[in-house]
Each structure stands twice: as structure tokens, then as C-alpha cells.
Design a protein around this motif. Structure first.
Motif, PDB file in Angstrom:
ATOM      1  N   ASN A   1      -6.298  -6.895  -0.660  1.00  0.00           N
ATOM      2  CA  ASN A   1      -5.045  -6.675  -1.386  1.00  0.00           C
ATOM      3  C   ASN A   1      -3.946  -7.629  -0.915  1.00  0.00           C
ATOM      4  O   ASN A   1      -2.803  -7.520  -1.346  1.00  0.00           O
ATOM      5  CB  ASN A   1      -4.573  -5.220  -1.271  1.00  0.00           C
TER       6      ASN A   1
ATOM      7  N   THR B   1      -7.476  -0.052  -0.781  1.00  0.00           N
ATOM      8  CA  THR B   1      -8.111   0.000   0.532  1.00  0.00           C
ATOM      9  C   THR B   1      -9.551   0.470   0.409  1.00  0.00           C
ATOM     10  O   THR B   1     -10.459  -0.063   1.060  1.00  0.00           O
ATOM     11  CB  THR B   1      -7.326   0.937   1.473  1.00  0.00           C
TER      12      THR B   1
ATOM     13  N   GLY C   1      -3.692  -1.235   4.726  1.00  0.00           N
ATOM     14  CA  GLY C   1      -3.836   0.130   4.227  1.00  0.00           C
ATOM     15  C   GLY C   1      -2.824   1.068   4.842  1.00  0.00           C
ATOM     16  O   GLY C   1      -2.707   1.153   6.072  1.00  0.00           O
TER      17      GLY C   1
ATOM     18  N   SER D   1       0.849  -1.191   0.000  1.00  0.00           N
ATOM     19  CA  SER D   1       0.000   0.000   0.000  1.00  0.00           C
ATOM     20  C   SER D   1       0.882   1.238   0.000  1.00  0.00           C
ATOM     21  O   SER D   1       1.910   1.283   0.682  1.00  0.00           O
ATOM     22  CB  SER D   1      -0.918   0.004   1.230  1.00  0.00           C
TER      23      SER D   1
END
Length: 271
Positions: free
Chosen positions: A249, A222, A259, A118
Motif C-alpha cells: 500500500n 494489509t 498497517g 491505513s
């Protein structure tokens, strides 16, 4: 910001026909899947809550994962192994969240490797908060008793990139005699580059109530996770299609999200 959300992973299909028929429904109790709720905030360290999915018949808390090895790394090569604090909670201490950095979380669980990446978006700051009489919102005088208000958070959306947001609102609930946290997600599809306001929560507040409001700038994966989670929860009505797991993810086999986000916070007292 700890986005602690209960996720539904098992679905029951209701089938009806004009004739009598016995249907076997497989409520598989085997092969629980790992669930990771992982956050990297600006000016903070990585936080992970790890658990396993539980049986359809088990109403107890999902079992915690206590034996994982978790490593957080940024694109500059800074890395550390997170410490297990107990009850499936893991936390870092040296790698600090920085806006613009990309973070990779590697989790080794019983020889299986789960990975998620992320990038922390730029910070969008809160300009102010405003209120609206609930009665005027619904086109009437509102219910009898003290006036109640919706609370909005106001910010200016950056116009240079596509932005995604999560809004967390914490307030004291006198009915539950406890603190309650509500969550909403937003994007700039209709508000790119302009002054914007969005609901914090659809709860009505009275003058003097205090709210802690956090505006988090999140990346697209996210946002997709929370959007599909929202769809799964709201779409689980009678005769609706069985909700799918939220889009994660993490690499295949794990549920949840990682995230990296930047956030601004304000404490607002309803006038």
C-alpha cells in the motif's frame, strides 16, 4: 505486533527446450528497492523497520536504511516525526494509535517520497482458546508418545462490516531451544457475524505448553499484502510461475506495508 517476515523479491525463470540454447538471466544487482515494515497498533506508537533489497548473490542481512525522515499523521492533524533508534528501526512517541483513526505515513528517503495510509479497524476480542487432539483431527490415533494438540483461538466476528484478521502465536520451541512465532491470516467471508474459531498454528502442542496468542483486526490492504506474500512463498515450487512481489500500500517504488490495526492478546496454557 511485529510481523517480521522475509520477502523474496527476485525470481529465476527455468526455461527448457528440445534444442540446446544459451540463456542469459539478468540477476540485477543495481537499484535496490526500499522495504518498509510499518505498524500502528491501538494504544501504542508507530513502529517502522526499514531496509533495502539485497543482491541475489548476497546472503548477508539486508542493509538497513538509517537516513530516512518519517512522519506519521492522523486525520485530526496530529503529527510527529519518528526517531531513528538504530539499525533501520524508527519509532514514534506522541501520536498514539486510536481505533477508527486513519493514519498516513510519509517517508522521505534521499529526496524520494513514499506514502501509505491505513485505517485502524474496530477491536475483535478473544473469547477463549480450545484444543483438539491431532490424532482425532487426522482421523486416527496419532503418532506414538504423548498426546499432541492443535490450538484454536475463538472469537465472535462483528456482523456490521467485513473483517480481516492476522493471528500471531509465540511459543517456546524445545527443539530449537528458542521462542518461535507463527502467523496466519483470516477473514469473515464464511463467518460474518457469528462465533468463530481458527487455527493459531499447525504445530502440535503437549499439555502444559504455553502460547501467547494475538488476534489483530487489520484493514483490507494489509490483508491483501499478507495474502499475496503467502501466495508468493507457497507458489514458488518447481515449474511454477515466478512469484510476484506482495501487493504493497506504499506509493510506487517501495515494498512492504503500513498497517494500522487493533489487537487483543491472551496467554494460553494447553490443558
Amino acid at each position: 505486533m511485529k510481523f517480521n517476515i522475509i520477502i523474496s523479491f527476485l525470481a529465476l525463470y527455468l526455461l527448457t527446450t528440445s534444442c540446446e540454447k544459451i540463456i542469459d538471466v539478468d540477476l540485477n544487482e543495481a537499484n535496490p528497492a526500499p522495504v518498509f515494515e510499518a505498524v500502528m497498533e491501538n494504544d501504542s506508537t508507530c513502529y517502522v523497520k526499514a531496509s533495502l533489497t539485497s543482491s541475489f548473490y548476497d546472503n548477508s542481512t539486508s542493509p538497513a536504511i538509517t537516513n530516512a525522515v518519517m512522519t506519521i499523521t492522523d486525520q485530526l492533524g496530529n503529527t510527529e516525526t519518528l526517531s531513528h533508534e538504530g539499525n533501520g528501526t524508527y519509532r514514534g512517541s506522541t501520536v498514539i494509535g486510536t481505533i477508527g483513526n486513519t493514519y498516513t505515513l510519509d517517508i522521505n528517503l534521499d529526496g524520494e517520497l513514499y506514502t501509505a495510509t491505513s485505517k485502524m479497524p474496530p477491536l475483535t476480542t478473544i473469547d477463549s482458546c480450545t484444543v483438539q487432539d491431532r490424532g482425532s483431527f487426522f482421523g486416527g490415533g496419532g503418532p506414538p508418545g504423548p498426546t499432541t494438540y492443535f490450538v484454536y483461538v475463538n472469537y465472535t466476528d462483528p456482523g456490521s462490516i467485513t473483517n480481516y484478521y492476522a493471528v500471531q502465536t509465540t511459543y517456546y520451541d524445545s527443539v530449537e531451544v528458542d521462542y518461535t512465532t507463527d502467523y496466519r491470516i483470516a477473514d469473515d467471508e464464511l463467518s460474518n457475524g457469528i462465533a468463530t474459531r481458527t487455527f493459531t498454528t499447525f504445530t502440535g502442542f503437549e499439555a502444559g505448553d504455553t502460547l501467547t496468542i494475538e488476534l489483530a483486526s487489520i484493514d483490507e490492504p494489509t490483508h491483501l499484502y499478507f495474502k499475496t506474500l503467502e501466495d508468493a512463498i507457497s507458489g514458488a515450487g518447481f515449474a511454477s510461475a515466478a512469484p510476484a512481489n506482495p501487493t504493497t500500500n506504499f506509493s510506487e517504488g517501495a515494498l512492504g506495508y503500513f498497517g494500522a490495526w487493533s489487537k487483543d492478546e491472551i496467554v494460553f496454557i494447553v490443558p
